[in-house]
Enzyme design. Structure first.
Site, PDB file in Angstrom:
ATOM      1  N   TYR A  79       0.859  -1.186   0.000  1.00 45.79           N
ATOM      2  CA  TYR A  79       0.000   0.000   0.000  1.00 45.79           C
ATOM      3  C   TYR A  79       0.898   1.240   0.000  1.00 45.79           C
ATOM      4  CZ  TYR A  79      -4.072  -2.919   1.120  1.00 45.79           C
ATOM      5  OH  TYR A  79      -5.081  -3.862   1.092  1.00 45.79           O
ATOM      6  N   GLU A  80       0.416   2.328  -0.616  1.00 45.70           N
ATOM      7  CA  GLU A  80       1.280   3.478  -0.852  1.00 45.70           C
ATOM      8  C   GLU A  80       1.721   4.182   0.429  1.00 45.70           C
ATOM      9  OE1 GLU A  80      -1.260   5.646  -3.425  1.00 45.70           O
ATOM     10  OE2 GLU A  80      -2.363   6.609  -1.820  1.00 45.70           O
ATOM     11  N   SER A  81       1.106   3.867   1.565  1.00 46.90           N
ATOM     12  CA  SER A  81       1.528   4.446   2.836  1.00 46.90           C
ATOM     13  C   SER A  81       2.895   3.931   3.266  1.00 46.90           C
ATOM     14  CB  SER A  81       0.489   4.142   3.918  1.00 46.90           C
ATOM     15  OG  SER A  81       0.232   2.751   3.975  1.00 46.90           O
TER      16      SER A  81
END
Lengths: 281, 273
Positions: free
Chosen positions: B60-62
């Site tokens: 996930y981009e986090s």
């Protein structure tokens, strides 16, 4: 050299009308209590910089604190629209909001370049993306070695960075754990900074040798605000209040209910109100 | 707008929504490294991990690499993602080393509007400078669309979403057709599969246009035509999509029940005051 103060004193000391302000935290550690303080102090004409404006900027925009927004994703994560942001962009309410819109990759690179003291960031991006046609800040550069055409954007070097972290030690070093986003880059790239923390400890304990720490000589003001990231979360302290994000969709949809909520919870409140969120965990 | 009420698409033992998620999950392979968008892509990617693809790596981009959440995250950075990840890196590192560095095999995206070449709009309805509806924007998608090995898309099918011309190209698909990606210096494959609640479309190797290759059980070709804003093409040998298995449905329903229980109410009841 970091200095421990009250949150109100920190905002008073470092933030002026018209400043470029980056309040960061990627879904995690969002400095909500500090955002409320900026609303209480009535700052105006700010350029707000943040990858995901989220509820924190929805509140500042809805209260007319911002003239300009630099961002890359303006939604209520997992819920839908940011209604105050939309009202400002679509209907100029309460005041017009100028936008400078990027992709996440562009902003992440721009923060990185800011921390590195570079004037701009270079990356492989925006290919075929229409943002490059509507945002004049997005330009391209040719690699001097391979002649590959790459995207570039100005680095982000805010007047003030505002972030939330788990801990400061007695010396004023600051520890971040979990999803660390672009907080380190935002602080290192900014002229001045405010860090709110869950607690102050004598020494950090149990951290590995690669912990994410901002040394005291890179940090401006530190204010202790337990629960200060609510409704986002602080890894190891309290979880994300997903129910609040859903509730905000209702509260913020209507101008009057938004203003009533801000009056009750922000204008008539204070940083101490956040402590119950930390205690609820 | 949708041409038929939702109820007509509901089978006796599963819904159209479940059919879509199960079909989308099946597209992922056990050795894929998948960059996951929030919402429907996240549901499909986690279902794949819980069924046929236990080795699937979710990113996930986090900044969470190799995450294995037990409930679906509401946001792209819920604590659950970090707590169950192999490691969590900063957001600049995520976009520079892992995405731009070419480490991701599949980007899994949703969209507000899509066209026949898989170009995606998540920015505005109407003019950019004077929008009718201001949507959240691109987020990670513009670079996911060009840096991942290929792109899968999952979205509910309707004339409003599947349009002849999108209002804004947030993320590049195949542009105006074959050769456009190459002309822009993009070396990845782009959108290859689109899974909806009605059918599966795949990108034609020659023209790059999305073509219907599999129709879900109980759905007619007419329904697909009625819910597509462009003149939709069908492959010569259109298949029927296999129904969800009992195991797939059980895994999906368990996942959704756990998620619902976890996200129910504000923790502090502030709204009620």
């Amino acid at each position: 050299m970091s200095e421990f103060v009250l949150l109100s004193e920190a905002v008073e000391a470092v933030m002026s009308d018209g400043d470029a302000v980056a309040m960061e935290g990627f879904t995690h550690l969002i400095p909500h209590a500090a955002g409320h303080e900026v609303i209480r102090q009535g700052r105006r004409d700010l350029t707000l910089i943040r990858m995901t404006p989220d509820i924190i900027y929805d509140q500042l925009i809805g209260m007319g604190c911002a003239a300009r927004l630099v961002f890359s994703w303006g939604g209520n994560p997992g819920v839908g629209s940011l209604h105050r942001f939309r009202d400002a962009v679509e209907r100029d309410w309460p005041i017009p909001l100028e936008i400078e819109e990027h992709s996440h990759a562009a902003m992440a690179n721009a923060y990185d370049a800011g921390a590195a003291g570079l004037p701009f960031a270079v990356f492989r991006g925006y290919r075929g993306a229409e943002l490059a046609q509507v945002n004049p800040a997005i330009k391209s550069i040719t690699c001097p070695y391979t002649e590959e055409k790459l995207a570039c954007v100005p680095s982000i070097r805010a007047d003030v960075a505002v972030v939330h972290a788990q801990k400061a030690n007695a010396r004023g070093d600051v520890l971040f754990e979990g999803i660390v986003g672009v907080q380190k880059e935002a602080v290192l790239g900014a002229k001045r900074s405010i860090v709110t923390v869950e607690e102050i400890v004598d020494e950090f304990e149990g951290t590995g040798p690669n912990a994410v720490i901002l040394p005291h000589w890179t940090v401006g003001y530190i204010a202790v605000v337990p629960g200060g990231a609510h409704p986002s979360y602080a890894h190891g302290y309290y979880t994300r209040d997903n129910g609040f994000y859903k509730m905000w969709d209702e509260v913020s949809r209507d101008r009057d209910s938004f203003r009533a909520w801000i009056k009750q919870h922000v204008l008539e409140g204070g940083p101490q109100d956040f402590a119950r969120h930390a205690a609820a965990a | 707008m949708r041409q038929r009420p939702e109820g007509e698409r509901t089978m006796s033992d599963y819904s159209a929504q479940e059919m879509m998620s199960v079909t989308a999950a099946r597209a992922l392979r056990n050795d894929d490294v998948c960059f996951v968008g929030i919402g429907l892509p996240s549901e499909a990617a986690n279902l794949a991990r819980l069924t046929h693809a236990p080795g699937l790596t979710l990113i996930y981009e986090s900044g969470t690499l190799g995450t294995q959440p037990s409930v679906l995250p509401l946001s792209i950075g819920d604590g659950e993602l970090c707590e169950t990840a192999l490691t969590t890196v900063s957001v600049p590192e995520m976009f520079r080393y892992w995405l731009q560095g070419g480490r991701i095999t599949v980007g899994f995206l949703g969209a507000a509007q899509i066209d026949r070449f898989g170009n995606i709009n998540t920015t505005v309805v109407g003019e950019y400078g004077d929008p009718k509806v201001r949507l959240p924007g691109g987020g990670g998608a513009p670079e996911i669309a060009t840096s991942c090995g290929e792109i899968f898309i999952v979205m509910r099918q309707s004339k409003r979403g599947f349009v002849d011309k999108i209002d804004f190209v947030t993320s590049l698909g195949h542009g105006t057709g074959a050769g456009d990606r190459e002309r822009l210096g993009v070396t990845t494959r782009g959108p290859t599969r689109l899974m909806s609640d009605l059918c599966i479309m795949t990108s034609d190797p020659e023209t790059k246009e999305f073509v219907v290759t599999s129709i879900h059980p109980g759905i007619t070709a007419e329904q697909i035509v009625e819910n597509t804003g462009w003149t939709v093409r069908f492959a010569l040998d259109v298949e029927e999509t296999p129904r969800p298995t009992k195991a797939e449905l059980a895994a999906l329903r368990d996942l959704k029940a756990r998620t619902e229980a976890a996200h129910r109410v504000p923790q502090t009841g502030e709204a009620a005051e």
